[in-house]
Scaffold this motif. Structure first.
Motif, PDB file in Angstrom:
ATOM      1  N   SER A 190      57.195  74.280  18.038  1.00  0.00           N
ATOM      2  CA  SER A 190      58.564  74.817  17.998  1.00  0.00           C
ATOM      3  C   SER A 190      58.897  75.514  19.314  1.00  0.00           C
ATOM      4  O   SER A 190      58.012  75.968  20.038  1.00  0.00           O
ATOM      5  CB  SER A 190      58.718  75.798  16.838  1.00  0.00           C
ATOM      6  N   LYS A 191      60.188  75.601  19.617  1.00  0.00           N
ATOM      7  CA  LYS A 191      60.657  76.237  20.852  1.00  0.00           C
ATOM      8  C   LYS A 191      61.722  77.275  20.497  1.00  0.00           C
ATOM      9  O   LYS A 191      62.790  76.898  20.034  1.00  0.00           O
ATOM     10  CB  LYS A 191      61.253  75.189  21.807  1.00  0.00           C
ATOM     11  N   PRO A 192      61.452  78.586  20.700  1.00  0.00           N
ATOM     12  CA  PRO A 192      60.169  79.151  21.166  1.00  0.00           C
ATOM     13  C   PRO A 192      59.088  79.016  20.099  1.00  0.00           C
ATOM     14  O   PRO A 192      59.378  78.710  18.947  1.00  0.00           O
ATOM     15  CB  PRO A 192      60.512  80.607  21.435  1.00  0.00           C
ATOM     16  N   ALA A 193      57.848  79.257  20.494  1.00  0.00           N
ATOM     17  CA  ALA A 193      56.712  79.077  19.594  1.00  0.00           C
ATOM     18  C   ALA A 193      56.714  80.118  18.480  1.00  0.00           C
ATOM     19  O   ALA A 193      57.133  81.263  18.680  1.00  0.00           O
ATOM     20  CB  ALA A 193      55.408  79.174  20.380  1.00  0.00           C
ATOM     21  N   ILE A 194      56.264  79.696  17.300  1.00  0.00           N
ATOM     22  CA  ILE A 194      56.048  80.638  16.206  1.00  0.00           C
ATOM     23  C   ILE A 194      54.922  81.581  16.609  1.00  0.00           C
ATOM     24  O   ILE A 194      53.933  81.170  17.220  1.00  0.00           O
ATOM     25  CB  ILE A 194      55.690  79.902  14.901  1.00  0.00           C
ATOM     26  N   SER A 195      55.043  82.831  16.255  1.00  0.00           N
ATOM     27  CA  SER A 195      54.071  83.853  16.634  1.00  0.00           C
ATOM     28  C   SER A 195      52.645  83.464  16.230  1.00  0.00           C
ATOM     29  O   SER A 195      52.409  82.942  15.140  1.00  0.00           O
ATOM     30  CB  SER A 195      54.445  85.181  15.964  1.00  0.00           C
ATOM     31  N   ASP A 196      51.687  83.724  17.137  1.00  0.00           N
ATOM     32  CA  ASP A 196      50.286  83.387  16.884  1.00  0.00           C
ATOM     33  C   ASP A 196      49.761  84.013  15.601  1.00  0.00           C
ATOM     34  O   ASP A 196      49.039  83.377  14.832  1.00  0.00           O
ATOM     35  CB  ASP A 196      49.405  83.856  18.047  1.00  0.00           C
ATOM     36  N   ASP A 197      50.098  85.288  15.389  1.00  0.00           N
ATOM     37  CA  ASP A 197      49.550  85.966  14.216  1.00  0.00           C
ATOM     38  C   ASP A 197      50.116  85.397  12.922  1.00  0.00           C
ATOM     39  O   ASP A 197      49.438  85.356  11.895  1.00  0.00           O
ATOM     40  CB  ASP A 197      49.767  87.479  14.296  1.00  0.00           C
ATOM     41  N   VAL A 198      51.350  84.895  12.983  1.00  0.00           N
ATOM     42  CA  VAL A 198      51.943  84.249  11.808  1.00  0.00           C
ATOM     43  C   VAL A 198      51.179  82.972  11.480  1.00  0.00           C
ATOM     44  O   VAL A 198      50.787  82.734  10.329  1.00  0.00           O
ATOM     45  CB  VAL A 198      53.437  83.944  12.045  1.00  0.00           C
ATOM     46  N   LEU A 199      50.946  82.127  12.495  1.00  0.00           N
ATOM     47  CA  LEU A 199      50.247  80.858  12.264  1.00  0.00           C
ATOM     48  C   LEU A 199      48.789  81.089  11.891  1.00  0.00           C
ATOM     49  O   LEU A 199      48.243  80.388  11.028  1.00  0.00           O
ATOM     50  CB  LEU A 199      50.342  79.980  13.506  1.00  0.00           C
ATOM     51  N   ALA A 200      48.143  82.063  12.530  1.00  0.00           N
ATOM     52  CA  ALA A 200      46.742  82.349  12.229  1.00  0.00           C
ATOM     53  C   ALA A 200      46.580  82.765  10.769  1.00  0.00           C
ATOM     54  O   ALA A 200      45.662  82.315  10.083  1.00  0.00           O
ATOM     55  CB  ALA A 200      46.208  83.438  13.163  1.00  0.00           C
ATOM     56  N   LYS A 201      47.494  83.585  10.299  1.00  0.00           N
ATOM     57  CA  LYS A 201      47.400  84.037   8.914  1.00  0.00           C
ATOM     58  C   LYS A 201      47.772  82.917   7.950  1.00  0.00           C
ATOM     59  O   LYS A 201      47.151  82.744   6.892  1.00  0.00           O
ATOM     60  CB  LYS A 201      48.296  85.249   8.694  1.00  0.00           C
ATOM     61  N   ALA A 202      48.783  82.118   8.301  1.00  0.00           N
ATOM     62  CA  ALA A 202      49.229  81.036   7.421  1.00  0.00           C
ATOM     63  C   ALA A 202      48.136  79.993   7.224  1.00  0.00           C
ATOM     64  O   ALA A 202      47.936  79.483   6.113  1.00  0.00           O
ATOM     65  CB  ALA A 202      50.483  80.381   7.981  1.00  0.00           C
ATOM     66  N   PHE A 203      47.410  79.668   8.303  1.00  0.00           N
ATOM     67  CA  PHE A 203      46.386  78.628   8.236  1.00  0.00           C
ATOM     68  C   PHE A 203      44.973  79.188   8.084  1.00  0.00           C
ATOM     69  O   PHE A 203      44.004  78.426   8.038  1.00  0.00           O
ATOM     70  CB  PHE A 203      46.458  77.732   9.478  1.00  0.00           C
ATOM     71  N   GLN A 204      44.872  80.536   8.010  1.00  0.00           N
ATOM     72  CA  GLN A 204      43.582  81.201   7.805  1.00  0.00           C
ATOM     73  C   GLN A 204      42.567  80.805   8.880  1.00  0.00           C
ATOM     74  O   GLN A 204      41.421  80.442   8.602  1.00  0.00           O
ATOM     75  CB  GLN A 204      43.039  80.887   6.404  1.00  0.00           C
ATOM     76  N   VAL A 205      43.033  80.856  10.149  1.00  0.00           N
ATOM     77  CA  VAL A 205      42.164  80.600  11.304  1.00  0.00           C
ATOM     78  C   VAL A 205      42.384  81.705  12.319  1.00  0.00           C
ATOM     79  O   VAL A 205      43.284  82.548  12.163  1.00  0.00           O
ATOM     80  CB  VAL A 205      42.466  79.221  11.942  1.00  0.00           C
ATOM     81  N   ASP A 206      41.572  81.730  13.388  1.00  0.00           N
ATOM     82  CA  ASP A 206      41.772  82.747  14.421  1.00  0.00           C
ATOM     83  C   ASP A 206      42.826  82.276  15.417  1.00  0.00           C
ATOM     84  O   ASP A 206      43.195  81.102  15.456  1.00  0.00           O
ATOM     85  CB  ASP A 206      40.448  83.079  15.128  1.00  0.00           C
ATOM     86  N   GLU A 207      43.303  83.187  16.243  1.00  0.00           N
ATOM     87  CA  GLU A 207      44.393  82.885  17.175  1.00  0.00           C
ATOM     88  C   GLU A 207      43.958  81.903  18.265  1.00  0.00           C
ATOM     89  O   GLU A 207      44.787  81.158  18.784  1.00  0.00           O
ATOM     90  CB  GLU A 207      44.945  84.173  17.786  1.00  0.00           C
ATOM     91  N   THR A 209      42.110  79.296  17.810  1.00  0.00           N
ATOM     92  CA  THR A 209      42.303  77.968  17.210  1.00  0.00           C
ATOM     93  C   THR A 209      43.777  77.589  17.248  1.00  0.00           C
ATOM     94  O   THR A 209      44.122  76.443  17.555  1.00  0.00           O
ATOM     95  CB  THR A 209      41.794  77.961  15.751  1.00  0.00           C
ATOM     96  N   VAL A 210      44.649  78.544  16.964  1.00  0.00           N
ATOM     97  CA  VAL A 210      46.092  78.305  17.034  1.00  0.00           C
ATOM     98  C   VAL A 210      46.490  77.885  18.445  1.00  0.00           C
ATOM     99  O   VAL A 210      47.241  76.932  18.640  1.00  0.00           O
ATOM    100  CB  VAL A 210      46.895  79.560  16.608  1.00  0.00           C
ATOM    101  N   HIS A 211      45.957  78.575  19.460  1.00  0.00           N
ATOM    102  CA  HIS A 211      46.283  78.238  20.849  1.00  0.00           C
ATOM    103  C   HIS A 211      45.844  76.818  21.189  1.00  0.00           C
ATOM    104  O   HIS A 211      46.568  76.075  21.871  1.00  0.00           O
ATOM    105  CB  HIS A 211      45.606  79.226  21.817  1.00  0.00           C
ATOM    106  N   ARG A 212      44.660  76.426  20.725  1.00  0.00           N
ATOM    107  CA  ARG A 212      44.155  75.080  21.025  1.00  0.00           C
ATOM    108  C   ARG A 212      45.055  74.016  20.403  1.00  0.00           C
ATOM    109  O   ARG A 212      45.330  72.982  21.034  1.00  0.00           O
ATOM    110  CB  ARG A 212      42.715  74.930  20.511  1.00  0.00           C
TER     111      ARG A 212
END
Length: 217
Positions: A190-207, A209-212
């Motif tokens: 998405s543009k702008p990107a969804i916040s890292d902490d939102v995605l990390a919590k939603a997918f139950q992974v660390d930030e 992994t979200v960056h990768r």
């Protein structure tokens, strides 16, 4: 009191008798060829003057030609909607050719405005869709040439070429503009990107992994 009861009963009967809207609104004339030059904003596209309509407004050629599938997912979708055939405007239908390289994938996605019915023309496909919350039940099927499968409107679905040869499918959709939301692209690109902490919590992974994952989009 009796009068109120009669009014309520009449309203309920009227609702029960009214048809459900399962697709685009019905046309009120023979055709409404899209006028792509109009500045008028409507739910759809403005109509061209019928006197200016040509047979080419109802025609598209080239759906028989294979598409380039040398991309990350190994598939290519050629959508034939109102933008390619102006005469589809208000008619509530469109179609698509989907080409698959060996092990190519049409990634999980939704069509917010259309049900899809897909026919395999060549090769074999592993297809499926997931029901809505809370069940999230997965329905899958292996399809071969001539097989047909339906993906209900708005549900996440996918197609995967499970074979070592190219595959081709033809899809029909119940909207002139079905829309497309590819889940991975929408969530991680998405543009702008969804916040890292939102995605990390939603997918139950660390930030990290979200960056990768985001880097792929």
């Amino acid at each position: 009191m009796a009068a109120s009861y009669i009014l309520l009963l009449s309203a309920l009967l009227a609702l029960a008798a009214s048809p459900a809207m399962a697709g685009d609104p019905s046309a009120l004339q023979d055709f409404c060829v899209a006028d792509n030059t109009s500045d008028v904003f409507v739910n759809g596209l403005a109509c061209k003057d019928p006197k200016l309509v040509k047979v080419e407004d109802f025609f598209f050629s080239g759906l028989d030609k294979p598409r380039n599938t040398t991309n990350k997912v190994g598939s290519n979708v050629t959508l034939v909607n109102v933008n390619r055939i102006p005469g589809l405007n208000t008619l509530g239908i469109s179609m698509a050719r989907v080409d698959f390289a060996p092990y190519g994938l049409n990634p999980p996605h939704i069509h917010p405005r259309a049900t899809e019915i897909l026919t395999v023309l060549e090769g074999s496909l592993y297809v499926g869709f997931v029901t809505s919350n809370p069940d999230n039940k997965l329905f899958t099927k292996m399809l071969t040439k001539g097989d047909v499968f339906v993906f209900p409107q708005g549900l996440i679905h996918f197609q995967f070429n499970h074979g070592t040869k190219n595959a081709v499918a033809l899809a029909a959709l119940s909207s002139q503009n079905p829309g497309l939301i590819t889940i991975a692209n929408a969530v991680f690109g998405s543009k702008p990107a969804i916040s890292d902490d939102v995605l990390a919590k939603a997918f139950q992974v660390d930030e990290k992994t979200v960056h990768r994952i985001q880097a792929q989009f």
